[in-house]
Design a protein around this motif. Structure first.
Motif, PDB file in Angstrom:
ATOM      1  N   UNK A 145       1.149  -1.062   0.378  1.00 10.75           N
ATOM      2  CA  UNK A 145       0.031   0.000  -0.372  1.00 10.75           C
ATOM      3  C   UNK A 145       0.845   1.057  -0.051  1.00 10.75           C
ATOM      4  N   UNK A 146       0.769   2.375  -1.071  1.00  7.21           N
ATOM      5  CA  UNK A 146       1.641   3.324  -1.701  1.00  7.21           C
ATOM      6  C   UNK A 146       0.383   4.171  -1.506  1.00  7.21           C
ATOM      7  N   UNK A 147      -0.022   5.476   0.069  1.00  4.20           N
ATOM      8  CA  UNK A 147      -1.156   5.871  -0.104  1.00  4.20           C
ATOM      9  C   UNK A 147      -0.462   7.702  -0.493  1.00  4.20           C
ATOM     10  N   UNK A 148       1.073   7.455  -0.156  1.00  5.21           N
ATOM     11  CA  UNK A 148       1.692   9.134  -0.456  1.00  5.21           C
ATOM     12  C   UNK A 148       1.634   9.766   0.775  1.00  5.21           C
ATOM     13  N   UNK A 149       1.188   9.556   1.931  1.00  8.09           N
ATOM     14  CA  UNK A 149       1.545  10.032   3.342  1.00  8.09           C
ATOM     15  C   UNK A 149       1.292   8.540   4.194  1.00  8.09           C
ATOM     16  N   UNK A 150       1.622   9.482   5.134  1.00 12.45           N
ATOM     17  CA  UNK A 150       1.898   8.628   6.885  1.00 12.45           C
ATOM     18  C   UNK A 150       0.624   8.819   7.499  1.00 12.45           C
ATOM     19  N   UNK A 151       0.453   7.523   8.432  1.00 11.31           N
ATOM     20  CA  UNK A 151      -0.699   7.965   9.226  1.00 11.31           C
ATOM     21  C   UNK A 151      -0.619   8.320  10.641  1.00 11.31           C
ATOM     22  N   UNK A 152      -1.588   8.487  11.963  1.00 14.82           N
ATOM     23  CA  UNK A 152      -0.467   9.278  13.404  1.00 14.82           C
ATOM     24  C   UNK A 152      -1.150   7.738  13.565  1.00 14.82           C
ATOM     25  N   UNK A 153      -2.619   7.563  13.283  1.00 12.06           N
ATOM     26  CA  UNK A 153      -2.797   5.662  14.005  1.00 12.06           C
ATOM     27  C   UNK A 153      -2.973   4.349  12.864  1.00 12.06           C
ATOM     28  N   UNK A 154      -2.439   3.370  13.535  1.00 10.79           N
ATOM     29  CA  UNK A 154      -2.704   1.946  12.071  1.00 10.79           C
ATOM     30  C   UNK A 154      -3.415   1.576  12.920  1.00 10.79           C
ATOM     31  N   UNK A 155      -5.073   0.541  12.916  1.00 10.46           N
ATOM     32  CA  UNK A 155      -5.225  -0.139  13.515  1.00 10.46           C
ATOM     33  C   UNK A 155      -5.087  -1.456  12.696  1.00 10.46           C
ATOM     34  N   UNK A 156      -5.759  -2.816  13.383  1.00 12.48           N
ATOM     35  CA  UNK A 156      -5.727  -3.913  13.100  1.00 12.48           C
ATOM     36  C   UNK A 156      -6.057  -4.634  13.978  1.00 12.48           C
ATOM     37  N   UNK A 157      -7.889  -4.942  13.763  1.00 15.99           N
ATOM     38  CA  UNK A 157      -8.289  -5.617  14.529  1.00 15.99           C
ATOM     39  C   UNK A 157      -8.987  -7.554  14.003  1.00 15.99           C
ATOM     40  N   UNK A 158      -8.650  -8.766  14.753  1.00 15.06           N
ATOM     41  CA  UNK A 158      -8.337  -9.092  14.746  1.00 15.06           C
ATOM     42  C   UNK A 158      -8.032 -10.270  12.678  1.00 15.06           C
ATOM     43  N   UNK A 159      -6.925  -9.702  12.629  1.00 15.05           N
ATOM     44  CA  UNK A 159      -5.935  -9.674  11.253  1.00 15.05           C
ATOM     45  C   UNK A 159      -4.966 -10.263  11.133  1.00 15.05           C
ATOM     46  N   UNK A 160      -3.764 -10.357  11.446  1.00 19.05           N
ATOM     47  CA  UNK A 160      -2.516 -11.301  12.631  1.00 19.05           C
ATOM     48  C   UNK A 160      -2.887 -11.919  12.656  1.00 19.05           C
TER      49      UNK A 160
END
Length: 291
Positions: A145-160
């Motif tokens: 994923x290359x959105x061209x900017x970064x995020x203040x928070x990344x969440x991943x629920x029931x993913x890993x």
């Protein structure tokens, strides 16, 4: 697969601690489960091919186990609200990314609370459903994923627990976080009471999709190897209603389904759709990318 009567060969190295010693746990639906003797991380071995996993999820969203959850709007909304309230005091506001967002319920709720949130998922049916609801979700894997900017928070629920390469996934989390940015990850907890009581029949041992199971110790090691700092871990409640639970258990644990199925007739359809946040043995981990 190994020949008859032979002990199958285990994983070559643990992705969390790089350990080389494993204990064979059991076989379920033709899949072998192993535990690292160093940190306790459990995993399937051998892992399925990426294309096989992709086909499974595409089918699951159209006609399989995920379709009832996608259709259960009340349950999805309650889950999104519960998760947001669980993490909002820990996480930096601003721009958020929800990874493995499914049809985007968490993104939609976060946006309703004033957060500039978006999501990604690789299942086409889930992404199409999110977009039809006007929710900003991209079809992508975090690794590319290359959105061209970064995020203040990344969440991943029931993913890993679903991913084939946890270190690469977490490297993607770090890459997309701003320095000082925060993350929130929820996974089934193999140290939970349910796991200890149920053993191999634990409802989170799902050979078709759960590649790994974690405890707080091995998850901390995985995060540290990815350059992320874990600051908090706790048991996490999960919203669930009886109607969805019965659909899920019929596939995942027929024994428990047989015991609970009579409740459906007693409580009726309306009460069966009422969701409650329950202690089902989930682990919530929060932390940050160091500046």
């Amino acid at each position: 697969m190994s020949g008859a009567g032979k002990t199958p060969a285990g994983p070559s190295a643990c992705p969390a601690c790089d350990g080389r010693r494993f204990k064979s746990l059991f076989e379920k639906h033709g899949r072998q489960f192993w535990r690292c003797r160093g940190c306790g991380l459990e995993q399937q071995h051998p892992l399925p091919e990426p294309a096989e996993l992709q086909r499974y999820y595409e089918d699951a969203y159209v006609s399989g186990m995920y379709k009832p959850f996608v259709d259960a709007q009340g349950l999805k909304s309650h889950t999104a609200e519960h998760r947001f309230k669980s993490i909002r005091s820990f996480c930096r506001f601003g721009r958020w990314l929800d990874v493995g967002t499914s049809s985007g319920a968490f993104v939609a709720y976060a946006r309703s609370q004033g957060v500039d949130a978006e999501g990604i998922d690789f299942a086409r049916a889930a992404v199409d459903d999110a977009r039809a609801r006007g929710t900003p979700v991209s079809r992508a894997r975090i690794e590319e994923f290359e959105p061209g900017y970064r995020f203040d928070t990344v969440t991943a629920f029931d993913v890993l627990e679903h991913v084939l390469d946890p270190p690469r996934f977490l490297a993607g989390v770090r890459r997309l976080l701003r320095p000082g940015g925060t993350f929130a990850i929820a996974v089934p907890n193999q140290a939970s009471l349910y796991r200890r009581l149920m053993g191999r029949h634990w409802f989170y041992y799902i050979p078709e999709e759960h590649m790994y199971t974690y405890n707080a110790r091995c998850l901390r090691r995985l995060l540290e190897r990815a350059g992320l700092e874990m600051s908090h871990s706790s048991a996490e409640l999960k919203p669930l209603n009886l109607n969805y639970a019965l659909v899920w258990l019929e596939e995942r644990n027929p024994r428990i389904h047989k015991l609970l199925a009579p409740l459906s007739a007693l409580v009726g359809e309306r009460l069966g759709d009422r969701s409650l946040a329950l202690p089902l043995g989930d682990l919530l981990v929060l932390g940050s990318r160091p500046d």
